[in-house]
Scaffold this motif. Sequence first.
Motif, short mmCIF file in Angstrom:
data_model
loop_
_atom_site.label_atom_id
_atom_site.label_comp_id
_atom_site.label_asym_id
_atom_site.label_seq_id
_atom_site.Cartn_x
_atom_site.Cartn_y
_atom_site.Cartn_z
N GLN A 47 0.85 -1.11 -0.09
CA GLN A 47 -0.11 -0.08 -0.02
C GLN A 47 0.90 1.44 0.02
O GLN A 47 0.55 2.29 -0.71
CB GLN A 47 -0.96 0.15 1.01
N THR A 48 1.72 1.57 0.74
CA THR A 48 2.78 2.54 0.89
C THR A 48 3.66 2.72 -0.46
O THR A 48 3.69 3.94 -1.13
CB THR A 48 3.81 2.17 1.96
N VAL A 49 4.09 1.62 -0.93
CA VAL A 49 4.71 1.77 -2.04
C VAL A 49 3.77 2.04 -3.25
O VAL A 49 4.08 2.87 -4.22
CB VAL A 49 5.34 0.23 -2.66
N VAL A 50 2.61 1.61 -3.25
CA VAL A 50 1.62 2.15 -4.48
C VAL A 50 1.12 3.61 -4.40
O VAL A 50 1.36 4.08 -5.50
CB VAL A 50 0.30 1.23 -4.40
N ASN A 51 0.85 4.19 -3.11
CA ASN A 51 0.65 5.50 -2.90
C ASN A 51 2.02 6.44 -3.42
O ASN A 51 1.82 7.31 -4.14
CB ASN A 51 0.52 5.72 -1.29
N LEU A 52 3.22 5.94 -3.01
CA LEU A 52 4.40 6.49 -3.27
C LEU A 52 4.50 6.58 -4.87
O LEU A 52 4.83 7.44 -5.58
CB LEU A 52 5.58 6.25 -2.35
N GLY A 53 4.28 5.33 -5.28
CA GLY A 53 4.51 5.45 -6.82
C GLY A 53 3.35 6.35 -7.80
O GLY A 53 3.78 6.56 -8.82
N TYR A 54 2.29 6.16 -7.02
CA TYR A 54 1.37 6.82 -7.97
C TYR A 54 1.62 8.46 -7.81
O TYR A 54 1.38 9.23 -8.96
CB TYR A 54 0.04 6.58 -7.50
N ILE A 55 2.13 8.82 -6.68
CA ILE A 55 2.57 10.35 -6.50
C ILE A 55 3.57 10.54 -7.42
O ILE A 55 3.67 11.68 -8.06
CB ILE A 55 2.83 10.78 -4.78
N LEU A 56 4.70 9.68 -7.63
CA LEU A 56 5.77 9.95 -8.52
C LEU A 56 5.22 10.03 -9.78
O LEU A 56 5.77 10.72 -10.93
CB LEU A 56 6.58 8.83 -8.34
N SER A 57 4.18 9.04 -10.08
CA SER A 57 3.58 8.92 -11.68
C SER A 57 2.95 10.35 -11.92
O SER A 57 2.83 10.68 -13.22
CB SER A 57 2.69 7.84 -11.74
N ILE A 58 2.23 10.95 -10.99
CA ILE A 58 1.82 12.30 -11.04
C ILE A 58 2.78 13.24 -11.51
O ILE A 58 2.44 14.15 -12.47
CB ILE A 58 0.66 12.86 -9.94
N ALA A 59 3.89 13.18 -10.73
CA ALA A 59 5.01 14.11 -11.10
C ALA A 59 5.59 14.04 -12.47
O ALA A 59 6.07 15.01 -13.18
CB ALA A 59 5.95 14.03 -10.19
N ILE A 60 5.66 12.75 -12.94
CA ILE A 60 6.17 12.35 -14.22
C ILE A 60 5.42 12.68 -15.40
O ILE A 60 5.63 13.28 -16.32
CB ILE A 60 6.75 10.97 -14.26
N ALA A 61 4.08 12.26 -15.11
CA ALA A 61 2.89 12.41 -16.25
C ALA A 61 1.88 13.35 -15.52
O ALA A 61 1.04 12.56 -15.02
CB ALA A 61 2.25 11.12 -16.66
N LYS A 62 2.13 14.54 -15.66
CA LYS A 62 1.13 15.66 -15.13
C LYS A 62 -0.26 15.49 -15.77
O LYS A 62 -0.33 15.00 -16.85
CB LYS A 62 1.70 16.94 -15.20
N PHE A 63 -1.11 15.85 -15.16
CA PHE A 63 -2.51 15.86 -15.31
C PHE A 63 -2.61 17.02 -16.58
O PHE A 63 -2.55 17.87 -16.25
CB PHE A 63 -3.73 16.21 -14.53
N ASP A 64 -3.42 16.43 -17.64
CA ASP A 64 -3.54 17.62 -18.70
C ASP A 64 -5.00 17.94 -18.48
O ASP A 64 -5.87 17.02 -18.63
CB ASP A 64 -3.22 16.84 -20.15
N VAL A 65 -5.39 19.34 -18.39
CA VAL A 65 -6.67 19.50 -17.82
C VAL A 65 -7.20 20.53 -19.16
O VAL A 65 -7.94 21.38 -18.72
CB VAL A 65 -7.01 20.18 -16.60
N ASP A 66 -6.66 20.24 -20.18
CA ASP A 66 -7.15 20.97 -21.42
C ASP A 66 -8.60 20.46 -21.79
O ASP A 66 -8.60 19.15 -21.87
CB ASP A 66 -6.04 20.63 -22.51
N VAL A 67 -9.49 21.58 -21.72
CA VAL A 67 -10.88 20.84 -22.19
C VAL A 67 -11.06 20.14 -23.22
O VAL A 67 -11.91 19.31 -23.68
CB VAL A 67 -11.96 21.82 -21.92
N ARG A 68 -10.20 20.31 -24.53
CA ARG A 68 -10.08 19.76 -25.58
C ARG A 68 -9.86 18.30 -25.43
O ARG A 68 -9.97 17.59 -26.49
CB ARG A 68 -9.39 20.49 -26.55
#
Length: 213
Positions: A47-68
């Motif tokens: 669980q700890t590794v999954v949380n840390l891994g997903y947080i790092l994935s967000i930093a690497i692949a940022k959310f694209d909030v372009d409405v298009r």
Amino acid sequence: MKKTGRYRISIILMFATEDILLLNILYFTLLNAFDFEYNDESCLLLQTVVNLGYILSIAIAKFDVDVRKFLIRHIIRANMYRLFITVVIVLLCLFAVRTSEAVSRRFTLTFFISAFAVLTVAHYITLKALTCTMTKNSDSSIKAIILGAGFIGRKIHDELKSNIYLGIKVLGFFDDNPLIKDTVLGNIEQAKEYAKANSVTKIYCTLPLSDDR
């Protein structure tokens, strides 16, 4: 553009928080379904590794909030990319601490497949709700008109319409070309009175450089 940046940061934080909460809820749900003990050392580590891994994935692949890009194919591709990064990080961490054998592979596989489905559905619902809310709020926002209904004018119109974060509502075009009638409210001279009468605060001039008026 400052308004756009402020919205983007808020939306990214919202999605990151939503994802972490959903991943942990899903994790606890699957633990009960597999009849695992939460206090088990391997479960806590995963669980700890999954949380840390997903947080790092967000930093690497940022959310694209372009409405298009609020389309299901973009959501699926983005979630696959972030979860793939998370899986790689999880596997590397588990092998590094030599506990990969202690973690149930069947549970891990089920978790990541379920996470992909849950996050995709959640993102689609959230983005649709966000789009509807911001579009509704933009009805009473900044009003604008465009001088010139040619190619450049249309491109600016499409950009302003698609980027709801700017809060700019284009009321229409003004052009002296009698052949252009679609969404044209009048000629260039009429734009002055129209702007005063309709509280227009932005006027985009896309007339050709040869038009020295």
